[in-house]
Design an enzyme around this catalytic site. Sequence first.
Site, PDB file in Angstrom:
ATOM      1  CG  ASP A 217      -1.789   1.148   1.454  1.00 30.41           C
ATOM      2  OD1 ASP A 217      -2.102   1.830   0.456  1.00 30.41           O
ATOM      3  OD2 ASP A 217      -2.212   1.407   2.610  1.00 30.41           O
ATOM      4  NE  ARG A 285     -12.407  -1.961  -3.169  1.00 30.28           N
ATOM      5  CZ  ARG A 285     -12.138  -0.730  -2.727  1.00 30.28           C
ATOM      6  NH1 ARG A 285     -11.061  -0.093  -3.159  1.00 30.28           N
ATOM      7  NH2 ARG A 285     -12.911  -0.133  -1.829  1.00 30.28           N
TER       8      ARG A 285
HETATM    9  N1   CP Z   1      -8.044   1.347  -3.146  1.00 26.58           N
HETATM   10  C1   CP Z   1      -8.890   2.379  -2.962  1.00 26.58           C
HETATM   11  O1   CP Z   1      -9.674   2.425  -2.000  1.00 26.58           O
HETATM   12  O2   CP Z   1      -8.834   3.324  -3.933  1.00 26.58           O
HETATM   13  P1   CP Z   1      -9.571   4.745  -3.928  1.00 26.58           P
HETATM   14  O3   CP Z   1      -8.888   5.582  -2.880  1.00 26.58           O
HETATM   15  O4   CP Z   1      -9.366   5.270  -5.312  1.00 26.58           O
HETATM   16  O5   CP Z   1     -11.021   4.540  -3.598  1.00 26.58           O
HETATM   17  N1  NVA Z   2      -3.661   3.654   2.948  1.00 31.29           N
HETATM   18  C1  NVA Z   2      -4.158   4.405   1.825  1.00 31.29           C
HETATM   19  C2  NVA Z   2      -5.182   3.616   1.087  1.00 31.29           C
HETATM   20  C3  NVA Z   2      -5.721   4.277  -0.145  1.00 31.29           C
HETATM   21  C4  NVA Z   2      -6.788   3.458  -0.809  1.00 31.29           C
HETATM   22  C5  NVA Z   2      -4.734   5.723   2.313  1.00 31.29           C
HETATM   23  O1  NVA Z   2      -5.387   5.733   3.353  1.00 31.29           O
HETATM   24  O2  NVA Z   2      -4.513   6.740   1.646  1.00 31.29           O
END
Ligand code: CP
Ligand code: NVA
Length: 298
Positions: A217, A285
């Site tokens: 991530d 998703r």
């Molecule tokens: N992975 C995810 O939640 O992406 P977004 O921030 O684009 O929704």
């Molecule tokens: N850990 C990241 C996830 C984004 C989908 C955030 O919180 O920005």
Amino acid sequence: MKHLLSIETLAKSDLETILADSVGIKQARGQHAKLPLAGQTWAMLFSKSSTRTRVSFEVGIRELGGQAIFLPASEIQLGRGEPIKDTARVLGRMVHGVVFRTFAQSDVEEFAQYASIPTINALTDREHPCQILTDIFTFQEQRGSIQGKVVAFIGDGAGNVATSWAFAAAKAGFELRIAAPKAFQPPADLVQRAGGKIVLTEDVKAAASGADLLYTDVWVSMGRESESAERVRQMSGYQVNAALVQVARPGALVMHCLPAYRGKEIDEATFESNAQTIFDQAENRLHVQKAILSWLVR
Ligand code: CP
Ligand code: NVA
């Protein structure tokens, strides 16, 4: 009244139901026999940016027969200081459910308590439950049951995505190894609450060794931008790249929740050579959100 507020509070049996339902919902796209959200309007209340979560929920709600209204927090009175509990009581009288992305986990919990409508955590600073349900679904679609497998999470081990992975480990029966600098490992009490088999390490190769899934991530989550330089400095050795793929189990999957920052948590070549899986994960998703919505209104 059902909510999806966290993986921590999601029952194992409900996690299994959502994952199982996602299979049929994906297959039946475009020809759903039942439209469980027919006649319903759902609010999408977002205090942070989103591409995947926003689009997958908006499309998913429509494909299940409902309507979605997008409410950026900054454009409603919430952004000018109206309390969460008042916003919740108003929306609770007008819409049938809410998808809420914000900062504090307590805000989503308070919303659920006051709104009396199904409430979905679409990401908080603490957890990203919808993402991890999709990730497990995607792994299982490509590699069979995740039970007994080894998941190596590399990078920000104390972030929302890693935390949801931690709470999923015992419920889905996989081993989770988190490779992160000490300051970015989950706290001991969280690991204890999660139960299951969770290994914390600063040794990135040890974590990846023989793993069935390498996962990462962003190093700098939304809301943490002021810590950017320090995070990049501390996490620079915690990148998913060819050297890590080499020590993982042959055929291991590489996944990323996206958005991805090449050269930071993953390198360009590793990202592109695993793009098929990563964008399957993004597509999923949609299918898993529909399973979550259908489960909530049953
Ligand atoms: N992975 C995810 O939640 O992406 P977004 O921030 O684009 O929704
Ligand atoms: N850990 C990241 C996830 C984004 C989908 C955030 O919180 O920005």
